[in-house]
Design an enzyme around this catalytic site. Structure first.
Site, PDB file in Angstrom:
ATOM      1  N   HIS A 134      39.347  55.963  74.455  1.00 14.85           N
ATOM      2  CA  HIS A 134      38.640  54.813  75.023  1.00 14.85           C
ATOM      3  C   HIS A 134      38.552  53.665  74.008  1.00 14.85           C
ATOM      4  O   HIS A 134      38.848  52.509  74.316  1.00 14.85           O
ATOM      5  CB  HIS A 134      37.234  55.250  75.453  1.00 14.85           C
TER       6      HIS A 134
ATOM      7  N   GLU B  65      40.963  50.126  74.152  1.00 15.36           N
ATOM      8  CA  GLU B  65      40.290  48.829  74.211  1.00 15.36           C
ATOM      9  C   GLU B  65      40.756  47.918  73.071  1.00 15.36           C
ATOM     10  O   GLU B  65      41.055  46.740  73.284  1.00 15.36           O
ATOM     11  CB  GLU B  65      38.775  49.055  74.152  1.00 15.36           C
TER      12      GLU B  65
ATOM     13  N   LYS C 145      44.372  46.725  73.662  1.00 15.85           N
ATOM     14  CA  LYS C 145      44.463  45.669  74.684  1.00 15.85           C
ATOM     15  C   LYS C 145      44.060  44.324  74.099  1.00 15.85           C
ATOM     16  O   LYS C 145      44.731  43.301  74.321  1.00 15.85           O
ATOM     17  CB  LYS C 145      43.568  46.015  75.885  1.00 15.85           C
ATOM     18  N   ASN C 146      42.965  44.311  73.345  1.00 18.91           N
ATOM     19  CA  ASN C 146      42.508  43.054  72.735  1.00 18.91           C
ATOM     20  C   ASN C 146      43.514  42.527  71.721  1.00 18.91           C
ATOM     21  O   ASN C 146      43.806  41.330  71.693  1.00 18.91           O
ATOM     22  CB  ASN C 146      41.149  43.260  72.055  1.00 18.91           C
TER      23      ASN C 146
HETATM   24  C1  W6P Z   1      41.474  39.379  68.465  1.00 23.75           C
HETATM   25  C2  W6P Z   1      40.136  39.602  69.120  1.00 23.75           C
HETATM   26  C3  W6P Z   1      40.043  41.099  69.034  1.00 23.75           C
HETATM   27  C4  W6P Z   1      39.051  41.966  69.470  1.00 23.75           C
HETATM   28  C5  W6P Z   1      39.218  43.337  69.265  1.00 23.75           C
HETATM   29  C6  W6P Z   1      40.348  43.836  68.643  1.00 23.75           C
HETATM   30  C7  W6P Z   1      41.349  42.975  68.226  1.00 23.75           C
HETATM   31  C8  W6P Z   1      41.194  41.612  68.424  1.00 23.75           C
HETATM   32  N1  W6P Z   1      42.041  40.568  68.084  1.00 23.75           N
HETATM   33  O1  W6P Z   1      41.982  38.292  68.274  1.00 23.75           O
END
Ligand code: W6P
Length: 392
Positions: A235, A239, A242-243
């Protein structure tokens, strides 16, 4: 009604956190259903009552939102259903079977709690608006509420997997715990699934470079294993991937080649640490704190693409929930961004099963104070506030 008395009674007990070792020991030594039952018929009402007391402290106008009222109703019903076993005979095999089935029903009832609470917050925003004090209090509540939910589902999952009708004897798992969780396998699995979504949405996705350092082993390349709940780790990683992918693709949308994601898995003495780096342009420091705010995530309704598929990441509860999963067994999730360049995400997980204890919210006077307005006035300056007499 006796309901209030029971709620008051059970909320006076502190939840009993279990360690990963206790979960393992319990599940291996020819697991005893009777013992598990006797533990749960007390512990589940305690955990439910503790968080229900906090629900009661939410601002009235939030409690009155239909979605929140519905969630509260589910909690009250499930609380009552478990209380029905208070005086049951633990040697009654039929009753034990019935209890397990009841737990499955309760778990199903609560499947959509996260979405429904989010809806409640949206309802409040649209009907009354949310000031910053209310926002702080809702953030505080949701972190505790979702952590409580994670813990209750963990207990229910263990009991139903160990004693339920579909026995999973052939796996090496103990309930949902893998005593030999191969970390890199979970990383690869979550990467592939995030990549699939990214490809679908953007028609491209960054590659990943995974390195592994088993620092305490003779052979540093030795596979890193640990005792953990693979679904929780999945999980969190899914996440983060993906970000990271969204940031990379959107920051480099004109470029022919995308910079790779880099994942480094390290096993030290105490911790397994996973660092995920992207070159997705990062985010300004002023926005980095907001990544973990439920309210910020709740704000804009996600844009749907032409084919109706959900966007890759963002505007969800993904990051705050992922951090709760990491913290649940006393690990953590930390984001560290360099604006203009990229973001590093660090996952820390405790290696010693005896030290990986559940982190549980406790209802007490400290908690209760958080819900009362006079405690949240800032004692640091804010720009332009100098002319206002502010004494709280
Ligand atoms: C980003 C914003 C973010 C949140 C979580 C994980 C990676 C990233 N990269 O620019």
């Amino acid at each position: 009604q006796h309901f209030r008395q029971y709620l008051d009674h059970y909320s006076q007990y502190n939840p009993s956190p279990l360690s990963m070792k206790q979960f393992i020991d319990f599940g291996s030594q020819n697991a005893c259903e009777k013992t598990s039952f006797e533990f749960l018929r007390k512990e589940l009402p305690v955990r439910l009552a503790n968080i229900m007391k906090e629900i009661n402290l939410l601002p009235d106008n939030l409690l009155q939102m239909p979605s929140v009222a519905m969630v509260q109703g589910w909690y009250q019903l499930s609380f009552k259903e478990i209380l029905a076993y208070e005086h049951a005979d633990p040697d009654d095999a039929e009753m034990l079977e019935n209890f397990t089935e009841r737990l499955v029903k309760i778990r199903n009832r609560h499947t959509n709690v996260v979405e429904t609470m989010a809806q409640g917050v949206i309802e409040l925003k649209e009907s009354h608006g949310i000031d910053s004090n209310t926002e702080t209090r809702i953030q505080y509540f949701l972190d505790r509420f979702y952590m409580s939910r994670i813990s209750i589902r963990m207990l229910i999952n263990q009991h139903t997997l160990l004693f339920g009708s579909q026995l999973s004897q052939n796996t090496r798992h103990i309930g949902c715990i893998d005593p030999n969780c191969v970390v890199i396998d979970v990383v690869k699995d979550s990467y592939e699934n995030a990549k699939f979504l990214c490809d679908q949405y953007y028609l491209t996705a960054p590659e990943v470079k995974i390195t592994s350092l088993n620092a305490t082993a003779e052979e540093k390349a030795e596979q890193i294993r640990m005792v953990y709940v693979p679904s929780h780790l999945y999980h969190i990683l899914f996440e983060l991937f993906k970000n990271a992918m969204r940031a990379v693709v959107e920051f480099h949308n004109e470029d022919v080649e995308l910079p790779h994601l880099e994942v480094m898995i390290t096993k030290g003495v105490e911790d397994v640490s996973i660092k995920m780096s992207d070159k997705g342009g990062g985010i300004p420091r002023s926005k980095s704190e907001m990544l973990f705010h439920y309210m910020y995530s709740t704000a804009p309704q996600p844009m749907r693409s032409d084919n109706g598929s959900a966007p890759l990441a963002g505007y969800g509860y993904g990051l705050p929930l992922s951090r709760l999963y990491a913290r649940y067994f006393h690990g953590d999730l930390i984001l560290s961004s360099v604006e203009g360049c990229g973001t590093d995400a660090f996952i820390y997980l405790k290696l010693f099963p005896s030290e990986a204890n559940e982190l549980l919210p406790v209802y007490n006077t400290t908690a209760s104070k958080m819900y009362h307005s006079d405690t949240l006035i800032s004692d640091w300056s804010s720009p332009g506030a100098g002319t206002t007499m502010s004494r709280g």
